[in-house]
Write an enzyme that holds these catalytic residues in place. Structure first.
Site, PDB file in Angstrom:
ATOM      1  N   SER A   1       0.802  -1.223   0.000  1.00 42.99           N
ATOM      2  CA  SER A   1       0.000   0.000   0.000  1.00 42.99           C
ATOM      3  C   SER A   1       0.836   1.275   0.000  1.00 42.99           C
ATOM      4  CB  SER A   1      -0.947   0.004   1.203  1.00 42.99           C
ATOM      5  OG  SER A   1      -0.216   0.005   2.404  1.00 42.99           O
TER       6      SER A   1
ATOM      7  N   LYS B   1      -6.282   3.441   8.702  1.00 43.37           N
ATOM      8  CA  LYS B   1      -5.408   4.421   8.058  1.00 43.37           C
ATOM      9  C   LYS B   1      -5.996   5.828   8.123  1.00 43.37           C
ATOM     10  CE  LYS B   1      -3.291   1.079   4.907  1.00 43.37           C
ATOM     11  NZ  LYS B   1      -3.095   0.662   3.510  1.00 43.37           N
TER      12      LYS B   1
END
Length: 815
Positions: free
Chosen positions: A691, A734
């Site tokens: 990511s 996140k």
């Protein structure tokens, strides 16, 4: 005493050898003896002999075996020069050594330096005295015959040893060979070792041998006496049984097997399947033909007792009131909506149908999020009995399926045992830590669970001990695990997996305020009038003193505060009591300085530094990616303890830039003139995953074009070689990290837009979310000081180093 060894009987010159002392063991010439050596000094002496003295060593006995470190007064003067034949090192650090005695020798103990790491001695070989006596031959024959008789009674003596002694002619050698086999005290053996006269030594050995033979004879008489006593007891038992039979005929006593009639009656009345009843009747029939004192009798009786003790068809009435069950689940746990919803769905269907197979749920989540306690709450909400079996470290299949009855002490597995304990066949059964099982030569316990956790098979679960089909379809199975990857795929396929993510900061605050604080306050003898805590204090503890997905450490910190408040209350009993108010400012006075540091954004935009967001087991974190360019030859250095996947993402990002060098206005071979160093700070923390791909690419482009990256913007997404941005996981955590790090805008893959529905509104509040499909969109938004058109036409401002990388025509336009 010492002088007699240093006369005409000793060699004129001593032989230098390492010294090893023995405890309660005397080494004789011609003897081969295995010894277990544990003392460090003795092991060093053996190693010294192997390395420097051609495997020769001087063995001498201590006169006081209790002393760990002997002195000059603590050893005999006469010993044996020996050779080391074999040495084996054992796992516990000890050494097993095979010694061969070579020749008698003497040393002067007063001249031995025991302070040395390995004492060395001058061993003087002793010359034996031959005594030509007419009685010698007769004594040799007598001792050989006596040793043969001794060997017949002592099975530890090998036939080869007897044959070897029979082949000897030298009287002294015969005595030396026989003495190690006798169970004689070591001072007596030492006396034989110190005798030079071969005839006298043979006489001494013969006397000890005769003593041992007499001892064996006495042991034989004692064993015979015990055997006769046992036969007498058996005879008395037989007569006693006959007497009982006579009493029965006379009506004076009950049948000793009357209990079998009671047992049979219980089997007939027990609510159980026909198969189990037939099996129990067969075993009772065998018991009737078997004497009660037979070994198999108790085994069969125990088996029938187990069949009777199990709750075959005994079901407890369960609660199906949805509203009440929901209230109980909410009382015990805050959040966890998905597992609660699934349980309520099950109760709803159960209230509509008569028979429904118990569900098999697998709760997967990090430690401390309430998996096991949720299973307990399900039992309370449904009014069922609760069973918990921990599978952590289990590596034996028989733990779950039991042992077959052929084994001594066999029992059913833990599943059947637990059902017997709760006396109902529809409990909530929690199989805790199902991902922590292992396997070895005893079997694979996870494979044994395949039948238990399969709704199509567990209606006929077969325990090895019972060897009968047992219906587990009414049991509500709940398994828990920390890592789904550690559960074998066939086992995963049989369960309905529900993932429990880590708690958000807002959820932890609510849990601490409504659940943990009242509980810990009560545990520590405090009331609402004694102490209170603010939400700001709870938030301070969560942010600066704990880093976890669950709430276990949070509970420990709150307990620590309660202990200190309780101590203060006890110390100030004489003074007027004042209510203690725990606030965010006062938390450090209770818990000390903050222990947790969370990542924050940069103070200003920087070249080559991009902000990413990462998922961790304990939540989300800000992740800074730094890139430095240096004149070089095209080397790429990647640091920061990155995993294989993250390193591959960095390489993919660099390949993306090289493939689009024309678009960026870079020379085709720009990478040959520079060295690139990619670093992710906090190098001690392992990092991995795809990511960070767009973050790495943004940092690289920023460095090459000398353009700063927005410091109030974070990004996450996987990059392909063509620049496409692919979806990622852990979006909720996140975004929480971005909000905590004062980020204003977050770039996410377009494929993750659907996941925003699961993110709470209080996290999205104040965050601008920008979904993207391609890396070009990321760069246009993240890089400062240029427009989109200038960026992709080489019109960006350049530094002296980056100017070398840009084509001449673009460099002139930029200047």
């Amino acid at each position: 005493m010492i002088k007699k060894f240093f006369s005409k009987n000793s060699a004129s010159k001593g032989q230098k050898l390492p010294l090893m002392t023995l405890r309660e063991v005397v080494m004789f010439p011609k003897a081969i003896v295995p010894l277990l050596v544990g003392r460090e000094s003795s092991i060093k002496a053996i190693e010294h002999a192997l390395n420097n003295y051609n495997k020769k060593i001087f063995l001498v006995t201590q006169n006081d075996p209790k002393k760990e470190k002997p002195s000059a007064e603590g050893i005999y003067a006469c010993g044996c020069v020996s050779r080391i034949l074999q040495m084996f090192r054992l796992p516990d650090g000890t050494v097993k050594v095979l010694f061969e005695g070579l020749q008698r020798a003497a040393v002067n103990p007063e001249k031995v330096d025991f302070e040395q790491e390995v004492p060395e001695v001058d061993a003087y070989l002793l010359v034996e005295e031959k005594n030509e006596n007419p009685e010698t031959e007769a004594l040799v024959r007598a001792i050989k015959e006596a040793f043969e008789e001794y060997a017949k009674n002592n099975t530890k003596i090998a036939k080869e040893s007897v044959q070897s002694i029979n082949s000897m002619e030298n009287p002294g050698d015969i005595a030396d060979a026989i003495m190690p086999h006798l169970k004689v005290d070591f001072p007596d053996k030492q006396e034989v070792l110190e005798e030079f006269d071969q005839f006298k030594r043979l006489q001494m050995a013969f006397a000890h041998l005769q003593g041992e033979i007499e001892v064996f004879s006495l042991e034989k008489k004692i064993k015979s006496r015990v055997k006769n006593q046992m036969e007498k007891n058996q005879r008395e038992y037989y007569l006693s049984e006959q007497l009982k039979a006579i009493h029965k005929e006379m009506g004076r006593d009950n049948d000793p097997k009357a209990e079998l009639d009671i047992l049979q009656e219980k089997v007939e009345q027990k609510n159980m399947p026909d198969q189990a009843r037939e099996k129990a009747m067969e075993e009772i029939k065998k018991l009737r033909t078997m004497p009660p004192n037979a070994g198999e009798y108790s085994v069969l009786l125990n088996y029938v007792d187990w069949i009777l003790a199990l709750p075959w068809n005994e079901l407890k009435d369960t609660r199906t009131d949805i509203n009440l069950a929901k209230k109980i689940l909410d009382e015990d746990h805050y959040g966890l909506e998905k597992p609660k919803q699934r349980i309520l769905e099950y109760l709803s269907v159960q209230s509509l149908v008569e028979k429904m197979r118990g569900p098999i749920l697998c709760l997967v989540g990090p430690p401390g999020v309430g998996k096991t306690s949720l299973a307990r709450s399900v039992a309370r909400a449904t009014q069922r009995e609760f069973i918990r079996q921990s599978l952590g470290g289990v590596r034996d299949e028989a733990e779950n399926r039991g042992h077959r009855r052929t084994y001594v002490g066999a029992m059913p597995g833990k599943i059947i045992q637990s059902l017997k304990r709760v006396k109902t066949n529809n409990p909530v059964f929690c199989l805790d830590e199902v991902d922590k099982m292992s396997m070895d030569f005893r079997g694979d316990p996870s494979a044994a669970l395949l039948e238990v956790l399969d709704p199509e098979q567990n209606s006929a679960f077969n325990d090895h001990y019972l060897d009968l089909d047992y219906d587990l379809s009414n049991v509500f199975f709940i398994t828990t695990a920390n890592y789904l990857q550690a559960i074998p795929a066939p086992l995963q396929d049989r369960m309905e997996v529900i993932k429990l993510p880590g708690y958000l900061e807002t959820e932890k605050t609510r849990i601490a305020k409504d659940f943990i604080w009242p509980k810990q306050r009560g545990f520590h003898g405090l009331t609402q009038d004694d102490v209170s805590i603010s939400e700001g204090a709870i938030a301070e503890i969560i942010r600066d003193y704990t880093r976890e997905a669950g709430v276990r450490n949070l509970e420990r910190e709150i307990a620590s505060i309660c202990r200190k408040v309780a101590k203060k209350k006890v110390e100030n009993t004489d003074k007027a009591e004042k209510k203690v108010r725990v606030t965010a400012k006062s938390v450090p006075s209770y818990l000390g300085v903050s222990r947790i540091h969370h990542g924050e954004r940069e103070e200003k935009p920087l070249v080559g530094v991009a902000t990413g967001v990462a998922w961790t087991e304990v939540g989300g974190e800000i992740l800074l990616v730094e890139v430095a360019l240096m004149p070089g030859t095209g080397k790429v250095e990647i640091t920061g303890k990155l995993g294989d996947v993250m390193q591959e993402s960095a390489k993919a990002a660099l390949s993306y830039i090289r493939s689009r060098s024309d678009v960026f206005g870079l020379k085709p071979d720009f990478y040959k003139e520079i060295d690139i160093h990619v670093h992710v700070p906090e190098g001690a923390t392992p990092k991995d995953g795809p990511s960070a791909g767009i973050t790495l690419a943004t940092s690289l482009v920023s460095s090459m074009l000398n353009l700063p990256v927005r410091n109030d913007l974070a990004m996450t997404g996987e990059i392909t070689l063509r620049g496409r941005v692919l979806p990622i996981g852990g979006l909720r955590e996140k975004l929480l990290a971005a909000r905590r790090g004062m980020i204003k805008k977050v770039i996410i893959p377009e494929g993750n837009q659907k996941d925003l529905q699961e993110v709470p509104d209080n996290i999205l509040k104040g965050l601008e979310i920008m979904p993207v499909k391609h890396m070009d969109d990321v760069l246009a938004e993240a890089l400062m000081g240029t427009t989109r058109e200038d960026l992709f036409c080489g019109q960006a401002s350049v530094s002296p180093l980056s100017a070398k990388l840009i084509k001449d025509e673009y460099r002139e336009q930029a200047q």
